[in-house]
Design a protein around this motif. Structure first.
Motif, short mmCIF file in Angstrom:
data_model
loop_
_atom_site.label_atom_id
_atom_site.label_comp_id
_atom_site.label_asym_id
_atom_site.label_seq_id
_atom_site.Cartn_x
_atom_site.Cartn_y
_atom_site.Cartn_z
N THR A 32 39.16 30.63 -9.02
CA THR A 32 39.56 29.76 -9.91
C THR A 32 39.37 30.04 -11.50
N GLY A 33 39.24 31.50 -11.63
CA GLY A 33 38.97 31.99 -12.84
C GLY A 33 39.61 31.32 -14.10
N GLY A 34 38.94 31.22 -15.09
CA GLY A 34 39.71 30.57 -16.45
C GLY A 34 39.35 29.01 -16.37
N GLU A 39 38.47 32.49 -19.64
CA GLU A 39 38.41 33.99 -20.27
C GLU A 39 39.54 34.05 -21.06
N ASN A 40 39.40 35.21 -22.00
CA ASN A 40 40.50 35.14 -23.19
C ASN A 40 41.75 35.53 -22.57
N PHE A 41 42.10 36.27 -21.74
CA PHE A 41 43.45 36.65 -21.28
C PHE A 41 43.99 35.56 -20.36
N ILE A 42 43.01 34.61 -19.95
CA ILE A 42 43.51 33.68 -18.87
C ILE A 42 44.09 32.45 -19.60
N ASN A 91 42.04 30.26 2.89
CA ASN A 91 40.96 29.60 3.44
C ASN A 91 39.71 29.52 2.80
N CYS A 92 39.69 30.29 1.44
CA CYS A 92 38.39 30.20 0.81
C CYS A 92 38.77 30.28 -0.57
N ILE A 93 37.98 29.46 -1.46
CA ILE A 93 38.09 29.80 -3.06
C ILE A 93 36.94 30.02 -3.59
N ARG A 94 37.02 30.98 -4.67
CA ARG A 94 35.83 31.60 -5.36
C ARG A 94 35.79 30.69 -6.63
N ILE A 95 34.42 30.23 -6.98
CA ILE A 95 34.57 29.45 -8.11
C ILE A 95 33.45 29.93 -9.07
N PRO A 96 34.21 30.71 -9.92
CA PRO A 96 33.46 31.67 -11.01
C PRO A 96 32.84 30.48 -12.16
#
Length: 475
Positions: A32-34, A39-42, A91-96
């Motif tokens: 779920t980056g951004g 982040e700037n490019f996101i 089946n899996c979400i990374r949460i930054p």
């Protein structure tokens, strides 16, 4: 009806991640980056998140600032997003996470409860769809690496030089582990994203320290440990910690505008394989599981006349990488889920209020090549070339590429300081100026541009991910 929670936490068994019945689980998902780490490019701003937020606060004032970012965080990831990701077979979400959601630098000893409320909402939405989550700490005080995404505002990784910073983040991880102890939908903790320790010894020391501290309050959850130098280097690692998965990031230069186009030659396929094998040598030697925590090309935008051809080449690249991972049956998390059009599985519509408002600024930022991620220097290469040449002429040859990370070479360090730090910091005020005078209603509409129902789905990418998740052939 929400699926029943797994009866126990996932754990490491030999080279596998297994569930409570000892059945192998291969985690496949996205980040779920951004969202909880912008982040700037996101999302389109220049430079570092904390600098952008400071400029936005100055322009909007406290009430409107809080309203806009609260709405942005609310709309960016909802139950609909979790449902969409589950529908693809993931089946899996990374949460930054940006540590600033939990820690105020002026009161670092107090953990802010708002951080838990924010992350809980994502964890719970994913759990309701049967999705595991991995909690990833993406930024650290002082910066754990030299990149913009550590949100340090500088070009050095000072985290490794200050015990106070290390104490803060160890203590934060203890509180996070206490909070999620026993939550079986949480697949584990990714204590540090893309560390870059110039001495190559401080990282392992901190991993041992934080692993011990976490285990004292939560003995069950897996730790996902990134390699050094942006999760690409395990050569200095000396031991394996218990119940840990070791993580690489496997970006390929073929997937970026300044890289060689991917056409699937035997030489290119061999390069991809060798790059991957180099990164996972440590894991294979020690018979531990592998997690590829980030990978994925960037894609040509709608303004690119060669868009379809370019993007097909990058889909082909992605398919080849997934084929490599499939042979070793490793877990992976693609970067990333949602953005304004570079990499996202879904992205903001060009006709959305946010993109329409910022279009002149986004075009300018692209022309200037301020973001490292996916930039094309064709408009500004002639400006920086003399500076780079000046450095090379004045610095003795044996020293010119000594600065860590050496892989950046002198060119990368110059761009990091001049463009990605200084130039971008000043440009934050111009970005914020586009929001000046906006009403609460208008700010709500801008934030709502990131709602799933207002976004465009990148079907070519999503189809590839679904086919892999379902075990189907990619070609």
């Amino acid at each position: 009806m929400a699926p029943a929670a797994p009866k126990s936490c996932l754990r490491v068994l030999g080279t596998d991640i297994v569930d409570g019945d000892g059945k192998r689980v291969i985690l496949k998902g996205a980040a779920t980056g951004g969202h909880t780490n912008m982040e700037n490019f996101i999302t389109g701003y220049p430079g570092h998140e904390s600098e952008m937020r400071a400029a936005m606060l100055e322009v909007l004032g406290r009430e409107k600032y809080d309203f806009f970012f609260d709405k942005f965080l609310e709309y960016f990831f909802t139950a609909s997003d979790a449902g969409f990701l589950a529908s693809l077979g993931l089946n899996c979400i990374r949460i930054p996470i940006n540590h600033r959601h939990f820690i105020d630098n002026l009161n670092p000893g107090v953990i802010r409860p708002e951080g838990f409320r924010l992350v809980d909402r994502i964890v719970d939405a994913c759990a309701a769809e049967g999705l595991y989550t991995i909690i990833d700490m993406h930024t650290f005080p002082g910066g754990q690496n030299q990149g913009w995404h550590s949100d340090s505002g500088i070009h050095k990784a000072l985290f490794w030089d200050f015990k106070d910073f290390q104490d803060r983040m160890t203590n934060l991880w203890v509180e996070i582990a206490k909070h999620y102890r026993g939550n079986t939908w949480v697949a584990g903790y990714n204590p540090m994203n893309e560390p870059a320790d110039p001495d190559h010894i401080n990282l392992q020391a901190w991993y041992k320290r934080v692993e011990k501290a976490i285990r004292e309050v939560d003995p069950d959850h897996i730790l996902f440990l990134d390699g050094n130098t942006y999760a690409m280097d395990f050569t200095a690692f000396k031991e394996v910690l218990p119940n840990c998965v070791y993580a690489i990031h496997d970006y390929a230069s073929y997937g970026f505008p300044m890289g060689e186009p991917y056409v699937g030659t035997p030489e290119q396929k061999e390069y991809l394989r060798k790059s991957y094998e180099r990164k996972v040598e440590f894991m294979k030697k020690h018979n531990v599981p592998i997690w590829n925590g980030e990978f994925g090309p960037v894609y040509a935008g709608e303004e690119d006349e060669n868009r379809d051809d370019t993007n097909q080449k990058r889909y082909n690249l992605l398919g080849q990488q997934l084929s490599i991972y499939k042979q070793d049956q490793i877990s992976w998390s693609i970067w990333l889920y949602k953005d304004i059009g570079f990499q996202g599985m879904v992205y903001t519509s060009p006709s959305s209020p946010y993109i329409r408002l910022l279009k002149p600024f986004l075009e300018k930022k692209k022309r200037l090549g301020l973001d490292k991620w996916g930039r094309d220097d064709k408009h500004v290469a002639h400006i920086y070339a003399p500076v780079i040449e000046h450095f090379k002429q004045e610095i003795p040859e044996q020293f010119v590429n000594r600065r860590y990370p050496q892989v950046w070479k002198i060119e990368g360090h110059i761009h990091r300081v001049l463009r990605e730090t200084l130039f971008s910091e000043i440009m934050c005020w111009e970005y914020a100026s586009y929001f000046e005078g906006k009403t609460l209603e208008e700010l709500d509409e801008l934030a709502a541009s990131f709602k799933l129902e207002n976004c465009v789905r990148r079907d070519g990418l999503n189809e590839i991910l679904t086919r892999d998740a379902e075990g189907k052939a990619l070609a």
